[in-house]
Scaffold this motif. Sequence first.
Motif, PDB file in Angstrom:
ATOM      1  N   LYS A 194       0.742  -1.182  -0.034  1.00  0.00           N
ATOM      2  CA  LYS A 194       0.070  -0.016  -0.057  1.00  0.00           C
ATOM      3  C   LYS A 194       0.670   1.259  -0.085  1.00  0.00           C
ATOM      4  O   LYS A 194       0.493   2.238  -0.552  1.00  0.00           O
ATOM      5  CB  LYS A 194      -0.875  -0.030   1.131  1.00  0.00           C
ATOM      6  N   CYS A 195       2.055   1.223   0.609  1.00  0.00           N
ATOM      7  CA  CYS A 195       2.888   2.156   0.684  1.00  0.00           C
ATOM      8  C   CYS A 195       3.946   2.450  -0.684  1.00  0.00           C
ATOM      9  O   CYS A 195       4.035   3.456  -1.036  1.00  0.00           O
ATOM     10  CB  CYS A 195       3.774   2.127   1.948  1.00  0.00           C
ATOM     11  N   ASN A 196       4.356   1.297  -1.168  1.00  0.00           N
ATOM     12  CA  ASN A 196       5.338   1.269  -1.862  1.00  0.00           C
ATOM     13  C   ASN A 196       4.766   1.609  -3.324  1.00  0.00           C
ATOM     14  O   ASN A 196       5.621   1.503  -4.363  1.00  0.00           O
ATOM     15  CB  ASN A 196       6.068  -0.055  -2.114  1.00  0.00           C
TER      16      ASN A 196
ATOM     17  N   ASP B   4       3.421   4.065  -4.610  1.00  0.00           N
ATOM     18  CA  ASP B   4       3.719   5.701  -4.960  1.00  0.00           C
ATOM     19  C   ASP B   4       4.931   5.622  -5.701  1.00  0.00           C
ATOM     20  O   ASP B   4       5.903   5.203  -5.479  1.00  0.00           O
ATOM     21  CB  ASP B   4       3.909   6.553  -3.668  1.00  0.00           C
TER      22      ASP B   4
ATOM     23  N   THR C 279       8.158   6.821  -4.025  1.00  0.00           N
ATOM     24  CA  THR C 279       8.969   6.133  -3.153  1.00  0.00           C
ATOM     25  C   THR C 279       9.602   4.821  -3.692  1.00  0.00           C
ATOM     26  O   THR C 279       9.583   4.202  -4.554  1.00  0.00           O
ATOM     27  CB  THR C 279       7.565   5.275  -2.261  1.00  0.00           C
TER      28      THR C 279
ATOM     29  N   THR D  38       7.348   6.943   3.775  1.00  0.00           N
ATOM     30  CA  THR D  38       6.310   7.040   2.839  1.00  0.00           C
ATOM     31  C   THR D  38       5.063   6.711   3.617  1.00  0.00           C
ATOM     32  O   THR D  38       5.010   5.957   4.790  1.00  0.00           O
ATOM     33  CB  THR D  38       6.460   5.813   1.718  1.00  0.00           C
TER      34      THR D  38
ATOM     35  N   ALA E  99       0.769   5.585   2.950  1.00  0.00           N
ATOM     36  CA  ALA E  99      -0.190   5.068   1.846  1.00  0.00           C
ATOM     37  C   ALA E  99      -0.957   6.277   1.270  1.00  0.00           C
ATOM     38  O   ALA E  99      -1.455   7.049   2.312  1.00  0.00           O
ATOM     39  CB  ALA E  99      -0.677   3.856   2.300  1.00  0.00           C
ATOM     40  N   PRO E 100      -1.516   6.447   0.249  1.00  0.00           N
ATOM     41  CA  PRO E 100      -2.103   7.660  -0.404  1.00  0.00           C
ATOM     42  C   PRO E 100      -3.653   7.605   0.400  1.00  0.00           C
ATOM     43  O   PRO E 100      -3.721   8.881   0.857  1.00  0.00           O
ATOM     44  CB  PRO E 100      -2.696   7.167  -1.707  1.00  0.00           C
TER      45      PRO E 100
ATOM     46  N   ARG F 251      -2.864   9.787   3.754  1.00  0.00           N
ATOM     47  CA  ARG F 251      -2.102  11.060   3.854  1.00  0.00           C
ATOM     48  C   ARG F 251      -2.802  12.247   4.433  1.00  0.00           C
ATOM     49  O   ARG F 251      -4.012  12.076   4.587  1.00  0.00           O
ATOM     50  CB  ARG F 251      -1.556  11.363   2.426  1.00  0.00           C
TER      51      ARG F 251
ATOM     52  N   ASN G 233       9.865  17.509  -6.050  1.00  0.00           N
ATOM     53  CA  ASN G 233       8.770  17.258  -4.914  1.00  0.00           C
ATOM     54  C   ASN G 233       8.347  18.220  -3.884  1.00  0.00           C
ATOM     55  O   ASN G 233       8.852  17.954  -3.150  1.00  0.00           O
ATOM     56  CB  ASN G 233       9.524  15.785  -4.488  1.00  0.00           C
TER      57      ASN G 233
END
Length: 190
Positions: A17-19, A21, A24, A85, A87-88, A91, A123
Amino acid sequence: MTSFRAFRPSDLDRFSKCNLDPLTETYDLSFYLQYYSKWPSLFQVAEDENGNIIGYIMGKTESSPDYFQYSEHYLPWHAHITALTVAPEARRLGIGKVLTEKLEASADAADTWFVDLFVRKSNDNAIRFYESMGYSVYRVVKDYYGDNVNDPTAHGEDAYDMRKPMKRDKTLKHIRDDGREHDVQPEDVF
């Protein structure tokens, strides 16, 4: 409700879920396990109420090798954020802030001079986030991100080397106000 805890090797199967992006960095398993074995206090995860990992921070403590100590680019004992990171869907809830504060507390406990990190110059969200937490640009690392797979002859994207002083740096010796004016090459960064 979000809970925070130390990373466990079994978490490696639960990072997706985090990676996902594109900003990331995803590493191989041995890299994560190296951080876990060497710097466990600097590797934390955030879980949601269902036990899903929705964020993590991974860092280390280091200094430049002794033979580098007379270089203008010498780095004293410091902590480094290798990855942060969230997860979207998680955030804007303060998870990144809590994870960063946990790493900073470990950095202070290790008596480091500062915490640093590298972030893509483009970024803007990450730069604003780190600035809101007291980080500032120390220098610009030219062409640091050389990942233009569509054009391997193209120059990479510049990185900001951002820093935040820790309690040990009472005179703020290791930060500067004009960091965007100081360019270095990737090979000058240890």
